[in-house]
Scaffold this motif. Structure first.
Motif, PDB file in Angstrom:
ATOM      1  N   ILE B 132      62.976  92.476  80.795  1.00 37.99           N
ATOM      2  CA  ILE B 132      63.054  91.217  80.067  1.00 37.99           C
ATOM      3  C   ILE B 132      64.364  90.601  80.498  1.00 37.99           C
ATOM      4  N   VAL B 133      64.277  89.514  81.247  1.00 34.59           N
ATOM      5  CA  VAL B 133      65.489  88.957  81.833  1.00 34.59           C
ATOM      6  C   VAL B 133      65.993  87.810  80.954  1.00 34.59           C
ATOM      7  N   GLY B 134      67.258  87.747  80.730  1.00 35.75           N
ATOM      8  CA  GLY B 134      67.839  86.616  80.024  1.00 35.75           C
ATOM      9  C   GLY B 134      67.817  86.808  78.517  1.00 35.75           C
ATOM     10  N   TRP B 145      61.053  86.452  80.932  1.00 33.92           N
ATOM     11  CA  TRP B 145      60.438  87.762  81.039  1.00 33.92           C
ATOM     12  C   TRP B 145      60.234  88.144  82.488  1.00 33.92           C
ATOM     13  N   GLY B 146      60.121  89.438  82.731  1.00 29.29           N
ATOM     14  CA  GLY B 146      59.828  89.908  84.087  1.00 29.29           C
ATOM     15  C   GLY B 146      58.423  89.506  84.497  1.00 29.29           C
ATOM     16  N   ASN B 150      55.165  88.106  82.493  1.00 29.44           N
ATOM     17  CA  ASN B 150      54.689  86.741  82.763  1.00 29.44           C
ATOM     18  C   ASN B 150      53.189  86.724  83.012  1.00 29.44           C
ATOM     19  N   VAL B 151      52.734  87.694  83.781  1.00 20.75           N
ATOM     20  CA  VAL B 151      51.293  87.771  84.072  1.00 20.75           C
ATOM     21  C   VAL B 151      50.525  88.040  82.781  1.00 20.75           C
ATOM     22  N   ILE B 160      55.494  92.838  76.597  1.00 12.93           N
ATOM     23  CA  ILE B 160      55.801  94.164  76.067  1.00 12.93           C
ATOM     24  C   ILE B 160      57.202  94.534  76.519  1.00 12.93           C
ATOM     25  N   SER B 161      57.937  95.195  75.661  1.00 10.14           N
ATOM     26  CA  SER B 161      59.236  95.702  76.078  1.00 10.14           C
ATOM     27  C   SER B 161      58.988  97.007  76.819  1.00 10.14           C
TER      28      SER B 161
END
Lengths: 367, 312
Positions: B132-134, B145-146, B150-151, B160-161
């Motif tokens: 999870i970016v940012g 999100w990564g 995103n997908v 999901i974390s």
């Protein structure tokens, strides 16, 4: 089931893109193989005999031409729907399956109305195995069998589907000499017993001659001659066929026809009235010449090889295309081995003329 | 047989290899055994003049240690989950690669690239994909999100974390399985493709003449003929799986777990490294020996099971 090949041609695209040269593996092959016959496709390697076999099997598609089984055009039919049995040169037995599993494998693929019960499959597998006399070896793996036994398993696997046509690719080439002799009789017997039209490929003329009903001699994709083995041997259409058939090979000498006589060097060896003057190759079967003090052909005597029943007189002549001129004679005939030269008489029906340029047979009337 | 008079020459010529083996293989193995059976052995303490009793205390400590059992569990889960998945996928990809003509070489190269890429680097890429970016300071939530999330969001799911704060053990393991499978594929594909290409084409011609359906060709001909390679790939896969360590470092860093639960994904090799760091070489040696015995037993078991299915 008769098999008809009509103008069958196979052209392989060039491997080398630069030269762009196509390879014509089989060129305009037309032939009708009668029902229930054993046919040998014979020729040196690269003559297109295996390609022909694989086109009949359906594993390769012809570039042009048609293939019929009986009256059915099978040219576009896929391999599995042609109803053929194919025995590969190295047998291609599945190494991880027992003999039984190998023979059953084709039956287990049958679906729909052809589907067999377990018992029917076993019966047919045992029948096929009995036919080729390997029913004692059903639980062995291919690696535990001799070459000859593997060959029989491969034949049983090809026969178990009751094919319309049986195809054999170089069936004897992986066997040793003694086994080869035995197996070729075996193939002959199996073919006669089943009556299945059988086509096999070989480069060994003796093999083809000994068991085939019909042989087809091929060279560079072109059929040279088709006929019963003895007929082809006795009446070759061209120099290639004459030299390819027969062991020891036919003696070939250079000479010329002049004024109705055939000359080798200075010696007139045969009257051929009516034949035009021309340069020729002269083919004489080894059994067609015999030493005779009043003979017409003089050669330098090298030695005499006695091989029990027969003897072979080995001599040389400067016009000979082969290293030696060989005569096969009964070992009862005495030859003076101390002499420098030997004179031969020639049997006209073992004596063939071929035009030197075209290498086609030049016919003459035997008196 | 060398003449006995000149035997010393043989030893002389062999000596460079023998010396290297003695120093770097035989001695360390012997030393591991020695340290494992000296109760509470530590290098620093040994240098300080401490003596250690001979005994099996190290082994008992390893086995009693809760974290060790966790390591064992994680290792076992990763092995059991990844080896079948990666082997099956590799088989299918190898068969597909083998059956196409155009671009075969190019695709082979693409599939083989992960093999020559550093696994830590791959791990970092995977970490980014699952990350999870940012962080949105206003709403105090992560808002970028990564790519994986995103997908998932694109298809209407909820992110999901995977590896961050608050992620579950299941999510962590899922990431590891995806990563390990992906990382294990190239080697397996290479071996299986080599095996496939060495199968005589005539078997397939023979099958074709007999009208064998494609699925049956795969199960009755290809897989049995490939069985020696499959066996090799499975056995080495298990051995590699039990030594899993750097892949976890690649994604989770040396903490071996998400930030809020360091060490959660520790493996047996990780356990050994941890013990070494704390100057507890005795404990580390005992752990390594236990790992060795486990790998040995599993491999023997594998061999026994596989032998029944390898056909020649």
């Amino acid at each position: 089931m008769k098999v008809v090949l009509e103008n069958l041609t196979k052209i392989f695209p060039s491997r080398d893109k630069k030269s762009g040269k196509e390879v014509v593996a089989v060129n305009d092959f037309t032939f009708e193989i009668p029902d229930g016959q054993l046919v040998g496709l014979l020729g040196p390697s690269g003559c297109g005999k295996s390609t022909t076999l694989y086109m009949i099997s359906g594993l390769q598609k012809p570039t042009s031409g048609k293939i019929y089984f009986g009256d059915d055009d099978v040219t576009e039919l896929s391999t599995e729907n042609r109803g053929i049995g194919l025995v590969f040169q190295n047998y291609a037995l599945y190494p991880h399956m027992t003999v039984m599993q190998n023979i059953l494998f084709p039956l287990q693929n049958l679906t729909g109305k052809d589907k067999l019960t377990k018992q029917e499959m076993l019966d047919r597998a045992y029948n096929a195995a009995r036919l080729v006399q390997i029913d004692e070896l059903m639980d062995r793996k291919p690696s535990e069998l001799s070459g000859g036994q593997q060959q029989r398993v491969a034949i049983a696997r090809a026969l178990v589907k009751m094919p319309r046509v049986l195809l054999l690719d170089e069936p004897l080439s992986n066997l040793d000499a003694r086994l080869r002799l035995q197996t070729r009789e075996e193939i002959r017997r199996i073919q006669k017993e089943t009556g299945i039209t059988t086509i096999f490929v070989t480069h060994d003329q003796e093999e083809a001659m000994s068991i085939s009903d019909v042989i087809v001699v091929m060279k560079l994709g072109v059929v040279q001659q088709i006929g019963k083995p003895q007929d082809v041997y006795d009446d070759p259409k061209n120099l290639f066929v004459a030299t390819f058939l027969g062991t020891p090979p036919i003696n070939v000498l250079e000479g010329k026809v002049e004024g109705g006589k055939v000359y080798i060097g200075d010696e007139a060896v045969m009257d051929v009235a009516g034949v035009e003057d021309q340069n020729v190759y002269i083919g004489i079967r080894p059994e067609g010449i015999e030493p005779n003090p009043n003979g017409v052909l003089t050669c330098k005597l090298n030695n005499v090889e006695v091989m029990g029943r027969d003897a072979s007189v080995v001599s040389s002549h400067e016009a000979s295309r082969n290293p030696v001129v060989r005569a096969i004679i009964s070992s009862d005939i005495q030859v003076d081995t101390t002499a420098d030269t030997v004179k031969y008489n020639i049997k006209p029906h073992k004596f063939f003329l071929f035009n030197k340029e075209t290498e086609e047979r030049v016919y003459f009337e035997v008196k | 047989m060398v003449d006995s008079k000149h035997q010393w020459k043989a030893w002389l010529y062999l000596s460079p290899a023998i010396i290297l083996l003695l120093v770097f293989t035989v001695w360390p193995i012997f030393n591991t055994l020695r340290m494992a059976f000296l109760n509470g052995y530590g290098n620093m303490a040994a240098m300080g003049g401490a003596t250690f009793q001979f005994g099996i205390e190290n082994f008992l400590k390893v086995i009693e240690y809760d974290k060790f059992l966790d390591c064992l569990k994680t290792t076992a889960i990763l092995c059991v989950a990844t080896v079948p998945i990666s082997t099956t996928l590799a088989l299918l990809i190898a068969v597909a690669l083998n059956s196409i003509k155009p671009l075969q070489k190019t695709l082979q190269t693409i599939f083989f690239l992960p093999y020559v890429t550093n696994s830590i680097a791959i791990g970092m890429v995977f970490a980014t994909m699952f990350n999870i970016v940012g962080y949105n300071p206003v709403e105090k939530v992560a808002d970028t999100w990564g790519i994986i999330n995103n997908v998932i969001q694109f298809f209407g799911g909820e992110g999901i974390s995977w590896i961050n704060q608050g992620s579950t053990y299941t999510a962590n393991i899922a990431v590891m399985i995806v990563y390990i499978v992906w990382n294990a594929l190239p080697f397996k594909i290479l071996i299986l493709l080599g095996g496939l290409q060495s199968i005589n084409k005539q078997y397939y011609d023979a099958a074709k003449v007999d009208g064998t359906p494609k699925a049956r060709v795969l199960t009755r001909i290809t897989i049995p003929l490939l069985s020696p390679m499959l066996a090799y790939v499975i056995i080495t896969g298990f051995i590699g799986g039990f030594k899993e360590y750097s892949s976890i470092v690649g994604i989770f860093g040396e903490k071996m777990g998400p930030p809020d639960d360091a060490g959660r994904l520790n493996t047996m090799v990780g356990f050994v490294y941890d013990a070494l760091e704390k100057d507890r070489q005795g404990l580390a040696s005992a752990g390594a020996l236990i790992l060795f015995v486990i790998i040995l037993v599993v491999t023997l078991f594998n061999n026994k099971v596989i032998k029944k299915h390898v056909h020649y």
